[in-house]
Design a protein around this motif. Structure first.
Motif, PDB file in Angstrom:
ATOM      1  N   ALA A 150       0.825  -1.204   0.000  1.00 58.77           N
ATOM      2  CA  ALA A 150       0.000   0.000   0.000  1.00 58.77           C
ATOM      3  C   ALA A 150       0.859   1.253   0.000  1.00 58.77           C
ATOM      4  O   ALA A 150       0.516   2.259  -0.639  1.00 58.77           O
ATOM      5  CB  ALA A 150      -0.922  -0.007   1.224  1.00 58.77           C
ATOM      6  N   ARG A 151       2.004   1.206   0.708  1.00 53.53           N
ATOM      7  CA  ARG A 151       2.894   2.373   0.744  1.00 53.53           C
ATOM      8  C   ARG A 151       3.474   2.654  -0.636  1.00 53.53           C
ATOM      9  O   ARG A 151       3.631   3.812  -1.037  1.00 53.53           O
ATOM     10  CB  ARG A 151       4.017   2.139   1.742  1.00 53.53           C
ATOM     11  N   GLY A 152       3.777   1.617  -1.379  1.00 50.26           N
ATOM     12  CA  GLY A 152       4.342   1.822  -2.704  1.00 50.26           C
ATOM     13  C   GLY A 152       3.307   2.165  -3.758  1.00 50.26           C
ATOM     14  O   GLY A 152       3.621   2.840  -4.746  1.00 50.26           O
ATOM     15  N   GLU A 153       2.069   1.721  -3.558  1.00 53.86           N
ATOM     16  CA  GLU A 153       1.031   1.910  -4.570  1.00 53.86           C
ATOM     17  C   GLU A 153      -0.019   2.947  -4.168  1.00 53.86           C
ATOM     18  O   GLU A 153      -1.057   3.034  -4.824  1.00 53.86           O
ATOM     19  CB  GLU A 153       0.320   0.573  -4.839  1.00 53.86           C
ATOM     20  N   TRP A 154       0.275   3.721  -3.123  1.00 52.59           N
ATOM     21  CA  TRP A 154      -0.760   4.644  -2.655  1.00 52.59           C
ATOM     22  C   TRP A 154      -1.163   5.695  -3.683  1.00 52.59           C
ATOM     23  O   TRP A 154      -2.342   6.090  -3.713  1.00 52.59           O
ATOM     24  CB  TRP A 154      -0.317   5.318  -1.340  1.00 52.59           C
ATOM     25  N   PRO A 155      -0.258   6.165  -4.565  1.00 54.37           N
ATOM     26  CA  PRO A 155      -0.754   7.114  -5.581  1.00 54.37           C
ATOM     27  C   PRO A 155      -1.806   6.493  -6.499  1.00 54.37           C
ATOM     28  O   PRO A 155      -2.791   7.147  -6.867  1.00 54.37           O
ATOM     29  CB  PRO A 155       0.516   7.502  -6.356  1.00 54.37           C
ATOM     30  N   ILE A 156      -1.588   5.217  -6.844  1.00 48.90           N
ATOM     31  CA  ILE A 156      -2.562   4.540  -7.709  1.00 48.90           C
ATOM     32  C   ILE A 156      -3.881   4.331  -6.968  1.00 48.90           C
ATOM     33  O   ILE A 156      -4.969   4.531  -7.532  1.00 48.90           O
ATOM     34  CB  ILE A 156      -1.987   3.199  -8.201  1.00 48.90           C
ATOM     35  N   LEU A 157      -3.781   3.943  -5.684  1.00 46.56           N
ATOM     36  CA  LEU A 157      -4.993   3.738  -4.892  1.00 46.56           C
ATOM     37  C   LEU A 157      -5.769   5.048  -4.727  1.00 46.56           C
ATOM     38  O   LEU A 157      -7.003   5.079  -4.865  1.00 46.56           O
ATOM     39  CB  LEU A 157      -4.631   3.157  -3.529  1.00 46.56           C
ATOM     40  N   ALA A 158      -5.056   6.134  -4.424  1.00 50.10           N
ATOM     41  CA  ALA A 158      -5.719   7.429  -4.259  1.00 50.10           C
ATOM     42  C   ALA A 158      -6.364   7.884  -5.564  1.00 50.10           C
ATOM     43  O   ALA A 158      -7.496   8.397  -5.584  1.00 50.10           O
ATOM     44  CB  ALA A 158      -4.710   8.466  -3.769  1.00 50.10           C
ATOM     45  N   ALA A 159      -5.638   7.684  -6.681  1.00 57.69           N
ATOM     46  CA  ALA A 159      -6.192   8.065  -7.975  1.00 57.69           C
ATOM     47  C   ALA A 159      -7.432   7.242  -8.310  1.00 57.69           C
ATOM     48  O   ALA A 159      -8.410   7.758  -8.869  1.00 57.69           O
ATOM     49  CB  ALA A 159      -5.136   7.896  -9.065  1.00 57.69           C
ATOM     50  N   ALA A 160      -7.404   5.957  -7.941  1.00 57.42           N
ATOM     51  CA  ALA A 160      -8.566   5.108  -8.212  1.00 57.42           C
ATOM     52  C   ALA A 160      -9.773   5.550  -7.399  1.00 57.42           C
ATOM     53  O   ALA A 160     -10.898   5.585  -7.895  1.00 57.42           O
ATOM     54  CB  ALA A 160      -8.224   3.647  -7.908  1.00 57.42           C
ATOM     55  N   LEU A 161      -9.540   5.901  -6.119  1.00 52.61           N
ATOM     56  CA  LEU A 161     -10.653   6.350  -5.273  1.00 52.61           C
ATOM     57  C   LEU A 161     -11.252   7.658  -5.790  1.00 52.61           C
ATOM     58  O   LEU A 161     -12.467   7.873  -5.704  1.00 52.61           O
ATOM     59  CB  LEU A 161     -10.168   6.529  -3.834  1.00 52.61           C
ATOM     60  N   ILE A 162     -10.402   8.527  -6.319  1.00 50.86           N
ATOM     61  CA  ILE A 162     -10.901   9.806  -6.843  1.00 50.86           C
ATOM     62  C   ILE A 162     -11.566   9.617  -8.208  1.00 50.86           C
ATOM     63  O   ILE A 162     -12.588  10.228  -8.509  1.00 50.86           O
ATOM     64  CB  ILE A 162      -9.748  10.819  -6.941  1.00 50.86           C
ATOM     65  N   ALA A 163     -10.967   8.752  -9.022  1.00 49.96           N
ATOM     66  CA  ALA A 163     -11.459   8.589 -10.390  1.00 49.96           C
ATOM     67  C   ALA A 163     -12.743   7.764 -10.461  1.00 49.96           C
ATOM     68  O   ALA A 163     -13.523   7.929 -11.403  1.00 49.96           O
ATOM     69  CB  ALA A 163     -10.391   7.935 -11.268  1.00 49.96           C
ATOM     70  N   ALA A 164     -12.956   6.873  -9.482  1.00 51.32           N
ATOM     71  CA  ALA A 164     -14.124   5.987  -9.552  1.00 51.32           C
ATOM     72  C   ALA A 164     -15.440   6.761  -9.598  1.00 51.32           C
ATOM     73  O   ALA A 164     -16.267   6.525 -10.493  1.00 51.32           O
ATOM     74  CB  ALA A 164     -14.100   5.003  -8.385  1.00 51.32           C
ATOM     75  N   PRO A 165     -15.708   7.691  -8.664  1.00 45.75           N
ATOM     76  CA  PRO A 165     -16.980   8.426  -8.768  1.00 45.75           C
ATOM     77  C   PRO A 165     -17.059   9.315  -9.995  1.00 45.75           C
ATOM     78  O   PRO A 165     -18.137   9.493 -10.570  1.00 45.75           O
ATOM     79  CB  PRO A 165     -17.015   9.254  -7.466  1.00 45.75           C
ATOM     80  N   ILE A 166     -15.911   9.892 -10.413  1.00 47.48           N
ATOM     81  CA  ILE A 166     -15.911  10.730 -11.615  1.00 47.48           C
ATOM     82  C   ILE A 166     -16.248   9.892 -12.844  1.00 47.48           C
ATOM     83  O   ILE A 166     -17.032  10.303 -13.714  1.00 47.48           O
ATOM     84  CB  ILE A 166     -14.551  11.427 -11.777  1.00 47.48           C
ATOM     85  N   LEU A 167     -15.652   8.706 -12.913  1.00 50.17           N
ATOM     86  CA  LEU A 167     -15.934   7.813 -14.034  1.00 50.17           C
ATOM     87  C   LEU A 167     -17.390   7.362 -14.027  1.00 50.17           C
ATOM     88  O   LEU A 167     -18.033   7.287 -15.089  1.00 50.17           O
ATOM     89  CB  LEU A 167     -15.008   6.600 -13.964  1.00 50.17           C
TER      90      LEU A 167
END
Length: 370
Positions: free
Chosen positions: A185-202
């Motif tokens: 999670a520490r290494g992939e947190w930018p991807i996780l954060a982007a996914a959480l933000i992008a999911a409702p927008i998508l």
């Protein structure tokens, strides 16, 4: 001669009507309708009532809106409904239709229409407050759990790992799994954060596509908990709006059109469109048309049918609105009563797993030092 309680110059009114005005809050909109009803019921003229509220209403945004409307009405450039229509962000098409019908029936009927608008606005505002209040605790518990897990996995475990490594001891399997998850999670947190933000927008972008949005809305109504709550609340709102339009002598097809504009779910919009076609093309009654839409519960259609047969459709719609509003509230309370303990158990369980792995690692340290 200017109204006796108007303290605003005509130049100021003309200037303020060109200023940008933000949307009026639902609470202030309800208060505005209530005060208009009280003033008109007391025999105050429309322009005088607007001038009074433009001078003394507690909210600045409402005063600016009323200033603009008073200028148009006082100088006979627009009717009251046309003045309201100039602010679509604050007043919906149903509000305009109700006010227009009240204008055509006289001051007494216009005051009654404002009373109905105030009642309906308070009804909608109460529903929104209940939903927001129900979401506060789950949101708080989710943030608390995420913060606790991040603290334990990002602050406590790295130090424990360093200590065990310095002693030459090996971590227990459960601790290794948790540390692996934390490291990932520490290494992939930018991807996780982007996914959480992008999911409702998508999801919002996909929902704008007519075919996809229609399927999403139909799917939403079939959800086990959220679907029935939304369906009951929407049925209550539609009956409340239709009742106010019916009392304002609006024809059934126009009332259904106005109701469909205020419903965000496309499945309900299609159902209301089907009901409108049944009324206009086949001459069906309102209860039969709503029943054919497949979205209104049989109990609601039966109550409306009885109201049509007895000539008391407005009271029938009011009873349906009250019943399904209460049922939506009860279902929401039941869902929250289940969700809150479930979140608490999830937090306690997750924390327990972390603590167990922590004590296993601590025991490993004690064992390694002896």
């Amino acid at each position: 001669m200017k109204p006796p309680f108007s303290r605003i110059s005509s130049a100021t009114i003309r200037l303020r009507q060109f200023l940008p005005v933000a949307e009026i809050s639902s609470t202030h909109r309800t208060l505005f309708f209530q005060q208009m009803e009280m003033l008109l019921s007391s025999g105050v003229m429309i322009a005088d009532a607007l001038a009074h509220l433009a001078a003394r209403f507690p909210d600045k945004r409402v005063r600016r809106v009323v200033c603009a409307m008073q200028a148009e009405v006082a100088e006979s450039r627009q009717s009251l409904s046309q003045a309201f229509a100039a602010f679509p962000r604050s007043f919906s098409p149903t509000v305009i239709a109700v006010i227009e019908a009240g204008e055509q029936s006289g001051s007494a009927q216009l005051a009654q229409r404002f009373a109905e608008l105030a009642e309906r606005a308070a009804f909608e505002d109460a529903h929104r407050r209940e939903v927001r209040r129900a979401c506060v605790y789950p949101a708080f518990m989710t943030v608390l759990a995420a913060s606790l897990f991040c603290f334990l996995l990002e602050v406590v475990y790295p130090r424990l790992t360093d200590l065990l490594s310095s002693l030459g001891s090996e971590l227990p399997p459960l601790a290794r799994i948790l540390i692996a998850v934390a490291t990932w999670a520490r290494g992939e947190w930018p991807i996780l954060a982007a996914a959480l933000i992008a999911a409702p927008i998508l999801l919002m972008a996909v929902r704008r596509i007519p075919s996809a949005g229609r399927r999403i809305d139909h799917w939403f109504l079939k959800l086990p908990i959220a679907g029935p709550i939304y369906r009951d609340a929407t049925v209550a709102l539609i009956c409340k709006i239709y009742r106010s339009l019916h009392l304002a002598n609006q024809p059934a097809p126009a009332s259904i059109d106005l109701c469909s504009r205020l419903v965000g779910n496309r499945a309900f919009r299609e159902g209301l469109a089907t009901a409108r076609r049944r009324i206009t093309q086949d001459g069906a009654t309102l209860s039969a048309a709503l029943s054919d839409s497949g979205l209104f519960p049989p109990l609601a259609c039966l109550a409306i049918e009885v109201g049509e047969q007895t000539g008391r459709i407005a009271p029938a719609l009011e009873r349906v609105s009250v019943y399904f509003s209460a049922r939506a509230r009860d279902r929401l309370d039941a869902a929250i009563a289940f969700l809150n303990p479930a979140l608490t158990l999830a937090i306690v369980g997750g924390t327990g797993v972390i603590l167990i792995s922590f004590f296993q690692s601590a025991y490993q340290i004690v064992y390694a030092t002896h």
